[in-house]
Design a protein around this motif. Structure first.
Motif, PDB file in Angstrom:
ATOM      1  N   TYR A 156     -13.152  24.168  -3.430  1.00  0.00           N
ATOM      2  CA  TYR A 156     -13.842  25.082  -2.523  1.00  0.00           C
ATOM      3  C   TYR A 156     -14.528  26.292  -2.457  1.00  0.00           C
ATOM      4  CZ  TYR A 156     -10.305  27.501   0.189  1.00  0.00           C
ATOM      5  OH  TYR A 156      -9.396  28.399   0.415  1.00  0.00           O
ATOM      6  N   GLU A 157     -15.020  26.703  -2.007  1.00  0.00           N
ATOM      7  CA  GLU A 157     -15.669  27.937  -1.754  1.00  0.00           C
ATOM      8  C   GLU A 157     -15.749  27.723  -0.525  1.00  0.00           C
ATOM      9  OE1 GLU A 157     -18.682  29.480  -4.184  1.00  0.00           O
ATOM     10  OE2 GLU A 157     -20.063  27.903  -3.756  1.00  0.00           O
ATOM     11  N   MET A 158     -15.880  29.055   0.398  1.00  0.00           N
ATOM     12  CA  MET A 158     -16.274  29.720   1.615  1.00  0.00           C
ATOM     13  C   MET A 158     -17.775  29.995   1.670  1.00  0.00           C
ATOM     14  SD  MET A 158     -13.998  28.066   3.474  1.00  0.00           S
ATOM     15  CE  MET A 158     -14.034  29.164   5.009  1.00  0.00           C
ATOM     16  N   ILE A 159     -18.812  29.430   2.591  1.00  0.00           N
ATOM     17  CA  ILE A 159     -19.837  30.687   2.888  1.00  0.00           C
ATOM     18  C   ILE A 159     -20.259  30.637   3.806  1.00  0.00           C
ATOM     19  CG2 ILE A 159     -22.430  30.395   2.057  1.00  0.00           C
ATOM     20  CD1 ILE A 159     -21.741  28.465  -0.129  1.00  0.00           C
ATOM     21  N   ASP A 160     -20.459  31.787   4.672  1.00  0.00           N
ATOM     22  CA  ASP A 160     -21.044  31.805   6.191  1.00  0.00           C
ATOM     23  C   ASP A 160     -19.252  31.108   6.817  1.00  0.00           C
ATOM     24  OD1 ASP A 160     -22.890  33.361   5.496  1.00  0.00           O
ATOM     25  OD2 ASP A 160     -24.380  31.708   5.095  1.00  0.00           O
ATOM     26  N   GLY A 161     -18.465  31.241   6.378  1.00  0.00           N
ATOM     27  CA  GLY A 161     -17.132  30.424   7.440  1.00  0.00           C
ATOM     28  C   GLY A 161     -17.346  29.362   6.833  1.00  0.00           C
ATOM     29  N   VAL A 162     -17.880  29.223   6.392  1.00  0.00           N
ATOM     30  CA  VAL A 162     -17.739  27.460   6.115  1.00  0.00           C
ATOM     31  C   VAL A 162     -17.149  27.244   4.301  1.00  0.00           C
ATOM     32  CG1 VAL A 162     -19.758  24.946   6.035  1.00  0.00           C
ATOM     33  CG2 VAL A 162     -19.677  26.937   8.099  1.00  0.00           C
ATOM     34  N   ALA A 163     -16.589  26.083   4.852  1.00  0.00           N
ATOM     35  CA  ALA A 163     -16.113  25.305   3.398  1.00  0.00           C
ATOM     36  C   ALA A 163     -16.762  24.456   3.034  1.00  0.00           C
ATOM     37  CB  ALA A 163     -14.698  25.165   3.896  1.00  0.00           C
ATOM     38  N   HIS A 164     -17.105  24.759   1.625  1.00  0.00           N
ATOM     39  CA  HIS A 164     -18.097  23.957   0.458  1.00  0.00           C
ATOM     40  C   HIS A 164     -17.239  23.524  -0.476  1.00  0.00           C
ATOM     41  CE1 HIS A 164     -22.215  24.439   2.816  1.00  0.00           C
ATOM     42  NE2 HIS A 164     -21.300  25.923   3.011  1.00  0.00           N
ATOM     43  N   ALA A 165     -17.300  21.801  -0.667  1.00  0.00           N
ATOM     44  CA  ALA A 165     -16.683  21.096  -1.654  1.00  0.00           C
ATOM     45  C   ALA A 165     -17.538  21.892  -3.241  1.00  0.00           C
ATOM     46  CB  ALA A 165     -16.937  20.036  -1.647  1.00  0.00           C
ATOM     47  N   THR A 166     -16.468  22.454  -4.176  1.00  0.00           N
ATOM     48  CA  THR A 166     -16.897  22.709  -5.836  1.00  0.00           C
ATOM     49  C   THR A 166     -16.891  21.859  -6.843  1.00  0.00           C
ATOM     50  OG1 THR A 166     -14.834  24.551  -6.228  1.00  0.00           O
ATOM     51  CG2 THR A 166     -16.966  25.219  -4.769  1.00  0.00           C
ATOM     52  N   ASP A 167     -15.392  21.024  -6.447  1.00  0.00           N
ATOM     53  CA  ASP A 167     -15.121  20.772  -7.825  1.00  0.00           C
ATOM     54  C   ASP A 167     -13.816  18.839  -6.246  1.00  0.00           C
ATOM     55  OD1 ASP A 167     -13.069  18.977  -9.494  1.00  0.00           O
ATOM     56  OD2 ASP A 167     -12.258  20.946 -10.485  1.00  0.00           O
ATOM     57  N   TRP A 168     -14.702  17.881  -6.114  1.00  0.00           N
ATOM     58  CA  TRP A 168     -14.218  17.151  -5.609  1.00  0.00           C
ATOM     59  C   TRP A 168     -12.548  16.226  -6.471  1.00  0.00           C
ATOM     60  CZ3 TRP A 168     -14.665  15.614  -1.000  1.00  0.00           C
ATOM     61  CH2 TRP A 168     -15.607  16.401  -0.212  1.00  0.00           C
ATOM     62  N   SER A 169     -12.616  16.361  -7.770  1.00  0.00           N
ATOM     63  CA  SER A 169     -10.686  16.370  -8.194  1.00  0.00           C
ATOM     64  C   SER A 169     -10.307  16.844  -7.874  1.00  0.00           C
ATOM     65  CB  SER A 169     -11.490  15.988 -10.115  1.00  0.00           C
ATOM     66  OG  SER A 169     -11.417  17.048 -10.834  1.00  0.00           O
ATOM     67  N   ALA A 170     -10.494  18.564  -7.805  1.00  0.00           N
ATOM     68  CA  ALA A 170      -9.967  19.312  -7.224  1.00  0.00           C
ATOM     69  C   ALA A 170      -9.067  19.399  -5.564  1.00  0.00           C
ATOM     70  CB  ALA A 170      -9.615  20.668  -7.664  1.00  0.00           C
ATOM     71  N   ILE A 171     -10.088  18.220  -5.402  1.00  0.00           N
ATOM     72  CA  ILE A 171      -9.650  18.164  -3.607  1.00  0.00           C
ATOM     73  C   ILE A 171      -9.698  16.894  -3.778  1.00  0.00           C
ATOM     74  CG2 ILE A 171     -10.826  17.396  -1.401  1.00  0.00           C
ATOM     75  CD1 ILE A 171     -13.192  19.712  -1.978  1.00  0.00           C
ATOM     76  N   ILE A 172      -8.997  16.136  -4.441  1.00  0.00           N
ATOM     77  CA  ILE A 172      -8.559  14.693  -4.022  1.00  0.00           C
ATOM     78  C   ILE A 172      -6.793  15.028  -4.796  1.00  0.00           C
ATOM     79  CG2 ILE A 172      -8.898  12.526  -5.037  1.00  0.00           C
ATOM     80  CD1 ILE A 172     -11.345  12.475  -4.858  1.00  0.00           C
ATOM     81  N   PHE A 173      -7.289  15.887  -5.464  1.00  0.00           N
ATOM     82  CA  PHE A 173      -5.666  15.665  -6.527  1.00  0.00           C
ATOM     83  C   PHE A 173      -5.565  17.078  -6.833  1.00  0.00           C
ATOM     84  CE2 PHE A 173      -8.333  12.530  -8.897  1.00  0.00           C
ATOM     85  CZ  PHE A 173      -7.246  11.355  -8.542  1.00  0.00           C
ATOM     86  N   ASN A 174      -5.066  18.003  -4.771  1.00  0.00           N
ATOM     87  CA  ASN A 174      -4.910  18.791  -4.835  1.00  0.00           C
ATOM     88  C   ASN A 174      -3.089  19.029  -5.335  1.00  0.00           C
ATOM     89  OD1 ASN A 174      -3.053  18.794  -1.770  1.00  0.00           O
ATOM     90  ND2 ASN A 174      -4.554  17.638  -1.770  1.00  0.00           N
ATOM     91  N   PRO A 175      -2.830  20.118  -5.393  1.00  0.00           N
ATOM     92  CA  PRO A 175      -1.312  20.440  -5.941  1.00  0.00           C
ATOM     93  C   PRO A 175       0.049  19.819  -4.683  1.00  0.00           C
ATOM     94  CG  PRO A 175      -1.893  22.592  -5.657  1.00  0.00           C
ATOM     95  CD  PRO A 175      -3.371  21.268  -4.932  1.00  0.00           C
ATOM     96  N   SER A 176       0.033  19.234  -3.761  1.00  0.00           N
ATOM     97  CA  SER A 176       0.677  18.718  -3.256  1.00  0.00           C
ATOM     98  C   SER A 176       0.410  17.227  -3.034  1.00  0.00           C
ATOM     99  CB  SER A 176       0.944  19.273  -1.249  1.00  0.00           C
ATOM    100  OG  SER A 176      -0.221  18.668  -0.613  1.00  0.00           O
ATOM    101  N   MET A 177      -0.738  16.851  -2.887  1.00  0.00           N
ATOM    102  CA  MET A 177      -1.164  15.177  -2.928  1.00  0.00           C
ATOM    103  C   MET A 177      -0.319  14.742  -3.543  1.00  0.00           C
ATOM    104  SD  MET A 177      -2.820  12.444  -3.615  1.00  0.00           S
ATOM    105  CE  MET A 177      -3.692  12.678  -4.963  1.00  0.00           C
ATOM    106  N   PRO A 178       0.075  14.285  -4.706  1.00  0.00           N
ATOM    107  CA  PRO A 178       1.128  12.917  -5.413  1.00  0.00           C
ATOM    108  C   PRO A 178       2.435  12.817  -4.636  1.00  0.00           C
ATOM    109  CG  PRO A 178      -0.075  14.285  -6.646  1.00  0.00           C
ATOM    110  CD  PRO A 178      -0.016  15.511  -5.739  1.00  0.00           C
ATOM    111  N   TYR A 179       2.491  14.440  -3.849  1.00  0.00           N
ATOM    112  CA  TYR A 179       4.038  14.286  -3.756  1.00  0.00           C
ATOM    113  C   TYR A 179       4.355  13.863  -2.866  1.00  0.00           C
ATOM    114  CZ  TYR A 179       5.055  17.204  -8.027  1.00  0.00           C
ATOM    115  OH  TYR A 179       5.180  18.065  -8.893  1.00  0.00           O
TER     116      TYR A 179
END
Length: 462
Positions: A156-179
């Protein structure tokens, strides 16, 4: 009490009540599928007897989960508007994916699963059971994806204080998700294993000694005995992941205030938040360092590393995280001891369920809802341990809370607690009411047609 604290308590109460029921349905759907497949393959009525009883519990749990989930979702707007305003571009689609891929699937096939046994072909009924079980798992997947992203946000990236998705695969498979997903699914299966074992032991004690009760009890005990070691391993991996991305949480779990090497594993202590130290500490030297770093002299960060120069505390309160973690681990160890002992007694001289003495049966009944205790304790550990962050490193809980009078939150909190207490008591009562009724042969069950009894792979409509 201020609005922030009351809103946190209210959301905790809502999610605590809600999570009880998905914890059952996530795994119970797959257990039902196992019962149905065994019946379809063998034609033995005992498997269908077990299915018919536990599908009632599934239906009850599913309904409770849906209703409590709707109530909980309202609070994103009523209590936490800042959450969706800031990260709604990410949270919104993930919640929508759950509805499209999971809830619709469950809604379409649940009716066939519950009422179609003698009305549709056997293959279709089995398929419906599979799709409902798969739907509950997919629902858990998307919720865990969102929750994990809140702990370890990426893509994600923050634009004017709002989070916007930049990579949905990174969002879905974030580091803690599998565990987190593996830990939650295993917790669900353990919860269901002890629920089935406890209720089946209750039925056995009151005289319901049918083959269906026997096979359900054996399946549950052996399932728990096999899964607990796996859960311990996954929990250790999850802890190492948390140490890497949320070291403040691990420090609170361990009751560790100062960063140093050779950290002891604290078995008992009373964390003192003001003095920033532990009272009456009892620990095993260097064991925490070994568990967390695989080195007896490994360095582990302490809570005092997460206080800014101007005194702002960026770590959770130690006491609730410290104690909830120990309740989770302690309950898990008790589950391990009971399931292994019960399995050994069942296997002893091939006596089967008859090998379980009354004290063990009563113990299993008492542990019917031990999975709930472990799940809630683990949930409190991970969620309180994220504080003061709502989305780690992005926004704090304080920034998301609604500006409403504390009295309004308090009144709704009291109403929620009263309703939830009544519903929870009623839910447990109905489970044991059904257990007594079916054990006495009073329940009205669908009849199996002679043609289906002869060949369970073909089921004509009746």
């Amino acid at each position: 009490m201020e609005t922030l604290l009351l809103s946190r308590i209210q959301f905790a109460a809502n999610i605590s009540f809600h999570i009880l029921f998905p914890t059952i349905t996530i795994a119970l759907g797959w257990v039902l599928l196992f019962f149905k497949l065994r019946y379809s393959r063998s034609g033995e009525e005992r498997w269908m007897e077990a299915y018919r009883f536990w599908v009632k519990i599934f239906a009850l749990s599913f309904a409770m989960g849906v209703v409590s989930g709707i109530t909980m979702s309202f609070q994103f707007g009523t209590n936490w508007p800042g959450f969706m305003e800031t990260v709604g571009n990410i949270a919104g689609p993930l919640l929508a994916y759950e509805i499209m891929t999971a809830f619709f699937l469950e809604a379409v096939f649940l009716g066939i699963m519950l009422f179609g046994f003698s009305r549709v072909p056997n293959w279709l009924h089995t398929t419906a059971t599979f799709l409902v079980a798969f739907g509950t798992l997919m629902s858990a997947f998307w919720i865990i994806v969102l929750n994990s992203w809140m702990h370890t946000p990426q893509g994600y990236e923050m634009i004017d204080g709002v989070a916007h998705a930049t990579d949905w695969s990174a969002i879905i498979f974030n580091p803690s998700m599998p565990y987190r997903l593996a830990h939650m699914v295993l917790a669900s299966f353990l919860t269901v294993s002890f629920l089935i074992a406890g209720v089946s032991a209750f039925r056995w004690l009151i005289g319901g000694r049918t083959e269906g009760v026997r096979v359900a009890l054996r399946t549950a005990v052996f399932g728990a005995a096999l899964l607990i070691p796996v859960q311990i391993y996954v929990g250790d991996m999850h802890g190492l992941n948390t140490k890497e991305y949320q070291p403040a949480k691990v420090a609170a779990m361990e009751g560790n205030w100062e960063t140093h090497s050779g950290v002891p594993l604290v078995l008992f202590a009373i964390p003192d938040e003001e003095a920033r130290e532990n009272r009456f500490e009892i620990g095993i030297p260097k064991l925490a360092s070994f568990i967390l770093t695989h080195d007896w002299n490994g360095e582990v960060k302490g809570l005092n590393d997460f206080v800014t120069e101007d005194g702002e505390v960026l770590h959770p309160r130690a006491s609730p995280v410290f104690w909830s973690f120990r309740v989770m681990v302690g309950t898990g160890m008790l589950m391990l001891l009971v399931s292994w002992t019960a399995s050994a007694l069942i296997l002893r001289k091939k006596r089967g369920v008859e090998g379980l003495p009354k004290p063990m049966l009563y113990l299993l009944v008492g542990m019917s809802f031990s999975g709930w205790l472990a799940t809630l304790a683990g949930w409190y550990t991970t969620e309180i341990g994220r504080q003061p962050w709502l989305v780690h490193g992005v926004m704090t809980t304080k920034e998301a809370v609604a500006d409403v009078p504390a009295s309004l939150v308090l009144s709704s909190l009291i109403a929620y607690l009263l309703v939830y207490a009544v519903l929870l008591i009623a839910y447990i009562y109905v489970i044991f009411f059904l257990a007594r009724r079916m054990s006495r042969g009073e329940a009205i069950e669908p009849k199996i047609s002679p043609s289906h009894a002869a060949n369970p792979r073909t089921m004509p409509a009746e």
